[in-house]
Design a protein around this motif. Structure first.
Motif, PDB file in Angstrom:
ATOM      1  N   ARG A 184      15.240  12.156  -8.506  1.00  0.00           N
ATOM      2  CA  ARG A 184      16.327  11.730  -7.617  1.00  0.00           C
ATOM      3  C   ARG A 184      17.680  11.721  -8.320  1.00  0.00           C
ATOM      4  NH1 ARG A 184      13.845  12.711  -2.962  1.00  0.00           N
ATOM      5  NH2 ARG A 184      12.341  11.122  -2.302  1.00  0.00           N
ATOM      6  N   GLU A 185      17.660  11.973  -9.633  1.00  0.00           N
ATOM      7  CA  GLU A 185      18.883  12.046 -10.441  1.00  0.00           C
ATOM      8  C   GLU A 185      19.658  10.732 -10.477  1.00  0.00           C
ATOM      9  OE1 GLU A 185      20.549  16.380 -10.528  1.00  0.00           O
ATOM     10  OE2 GLU A 185      20.181  15.906  -8.412  1.00  0.00           O
ATOM     11  N   ILE A 186      18.929   9.626 -10.405  1.00  0.00           N
ATOM     12  CA  ILE A 186      19.563   8.314 -10.572  1.00  0.00           C
ATOM     13  C   ILE A 186      19.867   8.075 -12.045  1.00  0.00           C
ATOM     14  CG2 ILE A 186      19.263   5.823 -10.282  1.00  0.00           C
ATOM     15  CD1 ILE A 186      17.386   6.392  -7.981  1.00  0.00           C
ATOM     16  N   GLY A 187      19.050   8.647 -12.911  1.00  0.00           N
ATOM     17  CA  GLY A 187      19.167   8.445 -14.344  1.00  0.00           C
ATOM     18  C   GLY A 187      17.907   7.816 -14.899  1.00  0.00           C
ATOM     19  N   MET A 188      17.288   8.474 -15.880  1.00  0.00           N
ATOM     20  CA  MET A 188      16.041   7.963 -16.441  1.00  0.00           C
ATOM     21  C   MET A 188      16.241   6.597 -17.087  1.00  0.00           C
ATOM     22  SD  MET A 188      14.452  11.527 -17.978  1.00  0.00           S
ATOM     23  CE  MET A 188      12.911  10.771 -18.537  1.00  0.00           C
ATOM     24  N   ASP A 189      17.339   6.432 -17.816  1.00  0.00           N
ATOM     25  CA  ASP A 189      17.587   5.148 -18.478  1.00  0.00           C
ATOM     26  C   ASP A 189      17.815   4.034 -17.459  1.00  0.00           C
ATOM     27  OD1 ASP A 189      17.349   6.328 -20.945  1.00  0.00           O
ATOM     28  OD2 ASP A 189      19.512   6.552 -21.264  1.00  0.00           O
ATOM     29  N   GLU A 190      18.536   4.361 -16.391  1.00  0.00           N
ATOM     30  CA  GLU A 190      18.830   3.351 -15.370  1.00  0.00           C
ATOM     31  C   GLU A 190      17.555   2.865 -14.697  1.00  0.00           C
ATOM     32  OE1 GLU A 190      20.502   6.029 -15.973  1.00  0.00           O
ATOM     33  OE2 GLU A 190      22.589   5.401 -16.229  1.00  0.00           O
ATOM     34  N   VAL A 191      16.675   3.798 -14.341  1.00  0.00           N
ATOM     35  CA  VAL A 191      15.416   3.414 -13.689  1.00  0.00           C
ATOM     36  C   VAL A 191      14.500   2.688 -14.670  1.00  0.00           C
ATOM     37  CG1 VAL A 191      13.339   4.293 -12.550  1.00  0.00           C
ATOM     38  CG2 VAL A 191      15.581   5.225 -11.957  1.00  0.00           C
ATOM     39  N   ALA A 192      14.537   3.099 -15.922  1.00  0.00           N
ATOM     40  CA  ALA A 192      13.741   2.402 -16.939  1.00  0.00           C
ATOM     41  C   ALA A 192      14.168   0.938 -17.050  1.00  0.00           C
ATOM     42  CB  ALA A 192      13.880   3.099 -18.287  1.00  0.00           C
ATOM     43  N   GLU A 228       6.039  14.389  -1.676  1.00  0.00           N
ATOM     44  CA  GLU A 228       5.428  15.717  -1.803  1.00  0.00           C
ATOM     45  C   GLU A 228       6.213  16.773  -1.034  1.00  0.00           C
ATOM     46  OE1 GLU A 228       0.720  14.416  -2.399  1.00  0.00           O
ATOM     47  OE2 GLU A 228       1.518  14.812  -0.393  1.00  0.00           O
ATOM     48  N   GLN A 229       6.907  16.360   0.021  1.00  0.00           N
ATOM     49  CA  GLN A 229       7.671  17.284   0.843  1.00  0.00           C
ATOM     50  C   GLN A 229       9.053  17.607   0.269  1.00  0.00           C
ATOM     51  OE1 GLN A 229       7.857  15.729   4.825  1.00  0.00           O
ATOM     52  NE2 GLN A 229       5.665  15.966   5.195  1.00  0.00           N
ATOM     53  N   ALA A 230       9.399  16.982  -0.834  1.00  0.00           N
ATOM     54  CA  ALA A 230      10.716  17.220  -1.435  1.00  0.00           C
ATOM     55  C   ALA A 230      10.821  18.653  -1.947  1.00  0.00           C
ATOM     56  CB  ALA A 230      10.959  16.221  -2.571  1.00  0.00           C
ATOM     57  N   SER A 231      12.045  19.071  -2.257  1.00  0.00           N
ATOM     58  CA  SER A 231      12.312  20.458  -2.646  1.00  0.00           C
ATOM     59  C   SER A 231      11.681  20.811  -3.991  1.00  0.00           C
ATOM     60  CB  SER A 231      13.817  20.689  -2.734  1.00  0.00           C
ATOM     61  OG  SER A 231      14.363  19.979  -3.848  1.00  0.00           O
ATOM     62  N   ILE A 232      11.541  22.112  -4.240  1.00  0.00           N
ATOM     63  CA  ILE A 232      11.002  22.577  -5.511  1.00  0.00           C
ATOM     64  C   ILE A 232      11.905  22.151  -6.659  1.00  0.00           C
ATOM     65  CG2 ILE A 232      12.128  24.818  -5.262  1.00  0.00           C
ATOM     66  CD1 ILE A 232       8.754  24.091  -7.037  1.00  0.00           C
ATOM     67  N   ASP A 233      13.218  22.100  -6.438  1.00  0.00           N
ATOM     68  CA  ASP A 233      14.139  21.663  -7.489  1.00  0.00           C
ATOM     69  C   ASP A 233      13.873  20.207  -7.876  1.00  0.00           C
ATOM     70  OD1 ASP A 233      15.375  24.118  -7.649  1.00  0.00           O
ATOM     71  OD2 ASP A 233      16.983  23.598  -6.258  1.00  0.00           O
ATOM     72  N   PHE A 234      13.578  19.378  -6.866  1.00  0.00           N
ATOM     73  CA  PHE A 234      13.210  17.987  -7.138  1.00  0.00           C
ATOM     74  C   PHE A 234      11.979  17.938  -8.036  1.00  0.00           C
ATOM     75  CE2 PHE A 234      10.292  14.529  -5.993  1.00  0.00           C
ATOM     76  CZ  PHE A 234      11.060  13.407  -6.254  1.00  0.00           C
ATOM     77  N   HIS A 235      10.957  18.688  -7.700  1.00  0.00           N
ATOM     78  CA  HIS A 235       9.717  18.663  -8.476  1.00  0.00           C
ATOM     79  C   HIS A 235       9.902  19.256  -9.876  1.00  0.00           C
ATOM     80  CE1 HIS A 235       7.036  17.064  -5.408  1.00  0.00           C
ATOM     81  NE2 HIS A 235       7.698  17.788  -4.532  1.00  0.00           N
ATOM     82  N   LYS A 236      10.812  20.202 -10.022  1.00  0.00           N
ATOM     83  CA  LYS A 236      11.113  20.733 -11.356  1.00  0.00           C
ATOM     84  C   LYS A 236      11.771  19.667 -12.214  1.00  0.00           C
ATOM     85  CE  LYS A 236      11.522  25.658 -10.215  1.00  0.00           C
ATOM     86  NZ  LYS A 236      12.450  26.831 -10.107  1.00  0.00           N
ATOM     87  N   ARG A 237      12.667  18.887 -11.620  1.00  0.00           N
ATOM     88  CA  ARG A 237      13.309  17.803 -12.376  1.00  0.00           C
ATOM     89  C   ARG A 237      12.293  16.734 -12.771  1.00  0.00           C
ATOM     90  NH1 ARG A 237      17.373  18.646  -8.361  1.00  0.00           N
ATOM     91  NH2 ARG A 237      16.678  16.816  -7.172  1.00  0.00           N
TER      92      ARG A 237
END
Length: 216
Positions: free
Chosen positions: A110-118, A159-168
């Motif tokens: 979701r591009e929130i930020g790995m550190d932020e979600v951590a 699961e229905q999210a875009s391929i770019d989402f799943h690549k991230r």
């Protein structure tokens, strides 16, 4: 004996849930300790209610930070209701997903930020990380192809999210593996399913030889 906490992680379509189901009887055969098996999101009554909200395909306008907070809330309740009681009783706790899922999916995907979600999840889990995390690695293309083959008509909101989402998500998982070598062990989930289960069993037995030594 103190309890042992093992989590199972992987992108959608990695086959970790099926592998865990097949792994449980093998683990029971080589230890005398009691196993507790659960999942996230969910795993306890309140957490399962939150799961329904998170994965409902009709909630397509959910804010990304709301999603991250809901996962953390479900995780906290699961920890209190299931994980900590099992560990305090000296049991072996196996959970299908834990904190790394949020860091990879919401932080990276979701591009929130790995550190932020951590940080959100640090508050939720209060230092209770797994003793071992097994990561089932498969490319997004292979994983999504498996999902569409098995249950395309019942794909959930993530699961229905875009391929770019799943690549991230995949790239974020690989970063977690690199940054946490003492805790996370990666196995090749593109192999034959029996080989995947065998590899997972070998990882657990190597990490905890005194516990998974053949049972009776």
């Amino acid at each position: 004996m103190p309890g042992i906490f093992i989590s199972f992680e992987g992108p959608d379509g990695a086959g970790k849930t099926t592998a865990l189901q097949n792994l449980v009887p093998l683990l029971k055969a080589c230890t005398d300790e009691e196993l507790v098996v659960s999942r996230e999101p969910g795993g306890s009554p309140i957490s399962e209610k939150i799961r329904k909200i998170i994965l409902d395909i009709t909630d397509d306008h959910m804010d990304d930070r709301t999603e991250a907070l809901l996962y953390a809330a479900a995780r906290r309740q699961h920890l209190i209701d299931v994980i900590l009681p099992a560990l305090n009783d000296g049991k072996i706790m196996l959970t299908d997903r834990f904190v790394d899922s949020s860091v990879a999916y919401q932080g990276g995907g979701r591009e929130i930020g790995m550190d932020e979600v951590a940080k959100i999840n640090d508050f939720a889990i209060d230092g209770h990380l797994p003793d071992l995390t097994i990561y089932f690695d498969v490319t997004p293309e292979v994983g999504l192809a498996r999902i569409r083959k098995d249950h395309e008509e019942a794909m959930d909101r993530l699961e229905q999210a875009s391929i770019d989402f799943h690549k991230r998500v995949h790239e974020s998982y690989l970063k977690l593996v690199k940054d946490n070598p003492q805790r996370i062990v990666s196995i090749d989930a593109s192999q034959d399913p029996d080989m995947v289960v065998a590899d997972a069993l070998a990882v657990i037995q190597k990490r905890f030889p005194d516990v998974f030594n053949g049972g009776n």
